[in-house]
Design a protein around this motif. Structure first.
Motif, mmCIF file in Angstrom:
data_model
loop_
_atom_site.group_PDB
_atom_site.id
_atom_site.type_symbol
_atom_site.label_atom_id
_atom_site.label_comp_id
_atom_site.label_asym_id
_atom_site.label_seq_id
_atom_site.Cartn_x
_atom_site.Cartn_y
_atom_site.Cartn_z
ATOM 1 N N UNK A 125 41.000 35.454 -16.609
ATOM 2 C CA UNK A 125 40.404 36.408 -17.536
ATOM 3 C C UNK A 125 39.470 37.397 -16.853
ATOM 4 N N UNK A 126 39.025 37.093 -15.627
ATOM 5 C CA UNK A 126 38.041 37.964 -14.983
ATOM 6 C C UNK A 126 38.559 39.383 -14.769
ATOM 7 N N UNK A 127 39.795 39.592 -14.288
ATOM 8 C CA UNK A 127 40.266 40.983 -14.161
ATOM 9 C C UNK A 127 40.318 41.719 -15.490
ATOM 10 N N UNK A 128 40.647 41.016 -16.581
ATOM 11 C CA UNK A 128 40.653 41.664 -17.891
ATOM 12 C C UNK A 128 39.247 42.128 -18.267
ATOM 13 N N UNK A 129 38.266 41.260 -18.022
ATOM 14 C CA UNK A 129 36.878 41.612 -18.359
ATOM 15 C C UNK A 129 36.376 42.740 -17.463
ATOM 16 N N UNK A 130 36.628 42.621 -16.156
ATOM 17 C CA UNK A 130 36.190 43.668 -15.229
ATOM 18 C C UNK A 130 36.837 45.011 -15.562
ATOM 19 N N UNK A 131 38.151 44.981 -15.834
ATOM 20 C CA UNK A 131 38.835 46.228 -16.172
ATOM 21 C C UNK A 131 38.327 46.839 -17.462
ATOM 22 N N UNK A 132 38.015 45.986 -18.452
ATOM 23 C CA UNK A 132 37.489 46.509 -19.700
ATOM 24 C C UNK A 132 36.128 47.149 -19.539
ATOM 25 N N UNK A 133 35.243 46.493 -18.788
ATOM 26 C CA UNK A 133 33.910 47.060 -18.572
ATOM 27 C C UNK A 133 33.980 48.345 -17.754
ATOM 28 N N UNK A 134 34.809 48.334 -16.695
ATOM 29 C CA UNK A 134 34.951 49.550 -15.894
ATOM 30 C C UNK A 134 35.572 50.678 -16.703
ATOM 31 N N UNK A 135 36.572 50.346 -17.530
ATOM 32 C CA UNK A 135 37.165 51.362 -18.384
ATOM 33 C C UNK A 135 36.189 51.908 -19.406
ATOM 34 N N UNK A 136 35.333 51.031 -19.922
ATOM 35 C CA UNK A 136 34.332 51.478 -20.896
ATOM 36 C C UNK A 136 33.343 52.445 -20.254
ATOM 37 N N UNK A 137 32.944 52.167 -19.019
ATOM 38 C CA UNK A 137 32.020 53.055 -18.325
ATOM 39 C C UNK A 137 32.659 54.407 -18.018
ATOM 40 N N UNK A 138 33.851 54.352 -17.418
ATOM 41 C CA UNK A 138 34.503 55.609 -17.019
ATOM 42 C C UNK A 138 34.910 56.439 -18.226
ATOM 43 N N UNK A 139 35.504 55.796 -19.238
ATOM 44 C CA UNK A 139 35.931 56.541 -20.431
ATOM 45 C C UNK A 139 34.734 57.001 -21.253
ATOM 46 N N UNK A 140 33.615 56.261 -21.192
ATOM 47 C CA UNK A 140 32.413 56.718 -21.869
ATOM 48 C C UNK A 140 31.892 58.010 -21.284
ATOM 49 N N UNK A 141 31.950 58.129 -19.966
ATOM 50 C CA UNK A 141 31.527 59.379 -19.324
ATOM 51 C C UNK A 141 32.448 60.523 -19.727
ATOM 52 N N UNK A 142 33.772 60.264 -19.684
ATOM 53 C CA UNK A 142 34.717 61.311 -20.083
ATOM 54 C C UNK A 142 34.560 61.670 -21.561
#
Length: 273
Positions: free
Chosen positions: A28-45
């Motif tokens: 589950x760790x890659x799913x969590x890491x990808x979600x948090x990273x996606x939330x940060x990057x997409x939040x900026x966009x």
């Protein structure tokens, strides 16, 4: 006394040599890491898109389409974060299977591409219902004529209409995750890049690969259509609009990999996603 010392040394050896193996990595760790990273990057966009919609001319600022777009930005950010979570998680699962088959050796380029393709297609199918909901909300804001026309469409017709979007998302995901690891290894081992410089270069290569795969996937409807396009317009026809797609893809992909590095906090080897 010497015999006693030898006995103490012999009995203490097993205590020194005993070591517990590191725990296996969590699925589950890659799913969590990808979600948090996606939330940060997409939040900026998303913040950039919101500021652009507000800074438009006053004649268009209160237009229903712009108002709806501003309201949909938080939902689109969550959808993108969900997609990043899924694609990184599935890619790590499939890539881990390839590593196990290679007895721990690095996957080949074919295995990397296959892992990215499986992860990209799976994520695109999971994401398409959310994209259709957003499309439905956009159509509802266009007036009663558009609402009447969409009511006459069946579910199968709506899914067929979302086919190009599904193929584009699958190509974007495949190119993004499949190109990153090989690019890092190539830049470090072949050109002697430093670790940080190799990651920056791999981020740009990953964005280029994502845009290229999405562009080619858009034309990959059937062999006959590809042949007709090739014969009528030539090979450059497959890359029409590529510059615009790459310019939109580059910030998102670069921010995602940079955010993933921040989320992981350098606890894992930076050359493996």
């Amino acid at each position: 006394m010497e015999e006693k010392k030898e006995g103490l040394i012999e009995t203490s050896k097993p205590l020194r040599m005993s070591s517990t193996p590191p725990p296996p990595p969590s699925v589950l760790k890659p799913f969590v890491d990808g979600g948090l990273a996606g939330l940060l990057s997409c939040g900026v966009n998303g913040a950039i898109d919101y500021s652009r919609s507000i800074s438009n001319d006053a004649r268009y600022r209160n237009h229903p389409n712009y108002v709806l777009k501003r309201k949909m930005i938080p939902g689109l950010v969550l959808i993108d974060a969900f997609a990043f979570s899924q694609i990184l998680g599935y890619y790590n699962i499939v890539r881990g299977i390839a590593v196990a088959r290679n007895d721990g050796a690095r996957p080949s380029l074919y295995q990397e591409a296959s892992s990215g393709l499986i992860a990209g297609v799976a994520t695109a199918y999971l994401r398409i219902p959310f994209d259709i909901i957003c499309l439905h909300r956009q159509v509802k804001s266009m007036g009663p004529i558009a609402q009447w026309s969409i009511r006459k469409l069946s579910v199968l017709q709506i899914l067929r209409a979302g086919g190009p979007l599904l193929k584009r998302n699958a190509g974007l995901g495949m190119g993004m995750v499949a190109a990153y690891n090989p690019s890092v290894h190539y830049l470090i081992e072949t050109h002697g890049f430093s670790e940080q410089a190799a990651k920056c270069g791999a981020e740009a290569i990953s964005a280029f690969s994502a845009a290229a795969c999405a562009q080619l996937a858009h034309h990959a409807s059937s062999f006959n259509s590809v042949r007709q396009t090739l014969n009528s317009k030539g090979p450059l026809a497959f890359f029409e609009g590529f510059s615009g797609l790459f310019s939109r893809t580059l910030p998102t992909v670069v921010l995602f990999w940079a955010s993933l590095d921040v989320v992981r906090g350098n606890f894992q080897p930076p050359t493996e996603v």
